[in-house]
Scaffold this active site. Structure first.
Site, PDB file in Angstrom:
ATOM      1  CD  GLU A 643       3.304  24.840  25.755  1.00  0.00           C
ATOM      2  OE1 GLU A 643       4.140  25.621  25.951  1.00  0.00           O
ATOM      3  OE2 GLU A 643       2.390  24.978  25.994  1.00  0.00           O
ATOM      4  CD  GLU A 663       0.825  29.102  23.640  1.00  0.00           C
ATOM      5  OE1 GLU A 663       0.652  27.762  23.723  1.00  0.00           O
ATOM      6  OE2 GLU A 663       1.662  28.668  22.328  1.00  0.00           O
TER       7      GLU A 663
END
Length: 790
Positions: A643, A663
């Site tokens: 990210e 995730e």
């Protein structure tokens, strides 16, 4: 209507039972929840007046209410628990049902299940259903730290319809980070909003609460299953003493739900045909004349915080279905976890606190006992007993769940009636379509208080405020700053703090509020952006106009925890505010990982998890990044590391680099921008695959799809980033900033020509800059330009 005219599928309540196991009593048995629920269920089966074995054999559906210890993620059952609570109880009473249900959490559960399973019976999908629940919180707390504690662990085979926790909209990280971790403070917010609406002062509010609950104590004192069978006066209930300490303004301990109980209740519902076949005497039959199930908007989305219109609407609708008015009700049980839960419905129905019919049949949650999600099963059981004792009268049960969130209603009587369908679904559409106030999670500036409370605990006092920003009227949630007594003083001493002017500031931990801006600047000063000489988790190197930032946690694969995030946020604040810094490079220490994302060991430790307002690494939520940031990806860029790369303007990766939004493999979501930015950076199908599987993408593939600008040899990502930075530094920093700004401003404009014609002040800044003169001049003089960056 006579019994002969009844549809054989009409549902009737034919058996109810209650059980208790009072800690310290002469007959205390230290029963498990399954054992205690089974005891109540045996009583309910016997209450039918027919052979227990025959009734148990006829049960096709069992439905259990969750204990508190199974009502939220990560909750602990200190003495162990059943893997299939409904079937554990069924087994104990000799039933082998086709269907077993574990209901969602919430105090509405018992009445909702009666409504739902009665509808199933009326539709011919079931014949006999047993509902039950039990809490043994007193036993669990008593034995939790003892060596001789019992083991309630058991494994039962069979299907289970586990409906989950049902916490959507009731609990959130945003709420908990602002002190809303328990029910007391959330209900107190509603209570104080109600006081402001009614324009009563503090003493009047306290007197009203005492007068509301004093009659409840009289009922509890006469109830053999009550956990606190003590009659108290209105004054005693609200007088603050060592035993009756303040919990959350305006609630002292005596008027909040009492959870230290060992209580169970059960209800048996069956069709008229089954009741006749089994020979259940007709004087045992009690009919559900009216019913409703509605849900209120989430807390911050409610127009009025002083009550729950949905609960009142559910009550009115159930009475309408029953075809009676409130004056025809003989008994009430209004869910009473906190005073506002009672007064909200009582206000709506026009009931006075001293109504001679009383507003409870059990004694209420603070006095009878807050048997977790199962309290209203006791209210239903007691109502059925009273209906049989007074044939033809009506009893009302209102069951509340969440934070004045879910409300289920039942209207009972021995008077025969066929099943009557409700219109709750249609009414719910009306509630859901109501306008909601504009809200913000990040509040800054002057504001006014909409409602408030002060929580009292061993750590001191915490002020919690819901307010409205003066600038645009948006609603926000905020809490006081630790150690700031000025706001607590305002809230506890001003006659009505609602409407008072305060100042709110958004920080990494959330919104913080105090009495004015001067006080805010004193306790939470806004630091002037600057680079420190040393950081604990980050290395910083300044090379001319280039800032190199290295995440220095190689043992943790450069994963980030809150302290590291804070340092990175400070560093990038300084970078973007320093006119002499033109390019930033971010990399990770060592040769294994650029950044492995969020530090999961920190998260698992239970320590607070906060992220700066500018996002993960101080970048993923930063708006208007007006100067280039280059990620030098050396090794793994996993989860939050990926990210960070996505949030950067440019990415240089070595050939060993790997990118992944991993995730989903640890039960999380790439919420720092990954699920948003990745589909915008690479083909949507490929991005979706990476997001939902967590698969890794190598450097070569990342280059092909435009996720990476350049690839270097292993270990050379930083050198490659430095080379790219030097190329940027050779250009006009004013032009670079303006270009990035225009790209940002036009990113959301779909029409190309509209985007091209978009007016931007960045163009004016360039035309009026010294660089705009220096560039052509240097070109004409055939020399390298001397950029000023202004």
């Amino acid at each position: 209507m006579s019994n002969e005219q009844l549809d054989p599928r009409t549902p009737v309540l034919v058996g109810v039972g209650q059980a208790s196991d009072r800690l310290g009593g002469d007959d205390y048995r230290a029963l498990s929840p399954a054992d205690l629920a089974a005891e109540a269920a045996h009583v309910a089966l016997a209450d039918t007046g027919v052979d227990l074995a025959a009734v148990a054999a006829a049960i096709d559906t069992v439905a259990g209410i969750r204990q508190f210890e199974t009502s939220s993620p990560g909750a602990v059952a200190p003495l162990g628990r059943s893997n299939n609570f409904p079937r554990s109880v069924a087994k104990r009473v000799g039933a082998d049902p086709v269907r077993a249900i574990l209901e969602v959490g919430g105090g509405q559960g018992p009445q909702h299940l009666v409504n739902e399973l009665s509808a199933h019976i009326a539709a011919g999908n079931s014949e006999v259903a047993l509902l039950f629940g039990a809490e043994t919180i007193s036993t669990a707390q008593h034995f939790a730290d003892r060596d001789d504690r019992p083991d309630f662990t058991e494994h039962v085979d069979g299907t289970l319809e586990d409906r989950g926790f049902g916490l959507r909209g009731l609990m959130s990280f945003h709420h908990s980070s602002h002190g809303l971790v328990g029910a007391s403070e959330q209900y107190a917010l509603f209570e104080n909003a109600r006081r402001s609406r009614l324009k009563t002062d503090r003493s009047e509010q306290a007197s009203e609460i005492g007068a509301l609950f004093a009659p409840f104590t009289e009922v509890a004192a006469a109830n053999p299953h009550a956990s606190a069978p003590i009659e108290r006066s209105a004054e005693e209930l609200v007088d603050i003493t060592e035993q009756n300490r303040m919990i959350a303004e305006p609630y002292p301990r005596y008027v909040v739900s009492r959870d230290k109980v060992n209580q169970a209740a059960a209800v048996l519902v069956m069709s008229v045909a089954a009741a006749e076949r089994l020979g259940v005497p007709r004087e045992r039959w009690v009919f559900l004349h009216g019913h409703a199930d509605l849900r209120e908007r989430n807390m911050l989305d409610r127009v009025d915080l002083s009550g729950s219109p949905a609960a009142v609407l559910a009550a009115e609708h159930a009475l309408d279905i029953a075809g009676i008015g409130v004056d025809e009700i003989a008994t009430f049980d209004l869910y009473s976890c906190f005073p506002i839960a009672v007064s909200n419905v009582a206000d709506g129905l026009g009931l006075a606190p001293d109504d001679p019919r009383r507003l409870t049949v059990t004694g209420g949650l603070p006095f009878f006992g807050g048997a977790g999600n199962n309290y209203s099963m006791h209210a239903i059981a007691e109502t059925v007993v009273r209906m049989r004792a007074q044939p033809g009268v009506y009893g009302f049960v209102g069951a509340n769940g969440g934070m004045l969130s879910k409300y289920s209603v039942g209207v009972y009587s021995t008077t025969p009636t066929n099943w009557r369908s409700d219109r709750s679904a249609l009414l719910q559409e009306t509630i859901d379509a109501l306008p909601a106030p504009a809200t913000t999670r990040a509040a800054d500036g002057w504001a006014t208080i909409e409602t408030w409370t002060v929580r009292h605990d061993r750590d001191g006092q915490l002020a919690i405020v819901i307010g409205r920003l003066e600038a645009d009227g948006r609603r926000f949630l905020a809490r006081s700053v630790d150690g700031d007594d000025t706001l607590v003083t305002l809230l506890t001493q001003d006659d009505d703090p609602v409407g008072c002017r305060v100042y709110v500031r958004n920080v990494a931990a959330g919104n913080r509020v105090t009495i004015d801006r001067d006080r805010m600047d004193e306790i939470l000063p806004v630091a002037k952006p600057c680079l420190r000489d040393n950081y604990e988790h980050v290395l910083v190197r300044r090379d001319g106009h280039v800032l190199e930032v290295t995440i220095n946690r190689p043992e943790q694969r450069n994963s980030l925890h809150p302290p590291a995030n804070v340092e990175l946020a400070e560093i990038f604040d300084a970078y973007f505010s320093d006119p002499d810094l033109w390019v930033a490079i971010l990399t990770g220490a060592g040769d294994k990982a650029f950044c492995a994302g969020n530090d999961l060991l920190w998260s698992a430790s239970g320590r607070p998890i906060t992220v700066p307002t500018t996002g993960f690494a101080g970048l993923t939520a930063r708006r208007g990044m007006s100067k280039p940031v280059i990620s030098a990806v050396n090794g793994y860029a996993m989860g939050g590391g990926c990210e960070i790369a996505l949030a950067s303007h440019l990415v240089v990766a070595d050939s060993a680099a790997a990118f992944a939004l991993s995730e989903v493999k640890v039960g999380l979501v790439a919420g720092a921008g990954g699920v948003v930015r990745l589909p915008r950076a690479i083909p949507v199908k490929l991005a979706t695959e990476m997001i939902v599987t967590g698969r890794r993408m190598g450097a070569d593939e990342a280059l092909r799809h435009g996720l990476v600008n350049r690839i270097t040899a292993p270990g050379e990502a930083l050198a490659g980033a430095r080379e790219l930075a030097s190329e940027i530094v050779a250009a006009s920093p004013t032009s670079v900033r303006a270009s990035l700004q225009i790209m940002h401003e036009t990113d959301g404009i779909p029409d190309v020509v509209d985007a091209v014609l978009h007016p931007s002040e960045a163009l004016d800044d360039v035309m009026l800059s010294e660089d705009a003169i220096e560039g052509p001049t240097a070109f004409a003089q055939k020399r390298a330009p001397n950029w000023r960056g202004r």
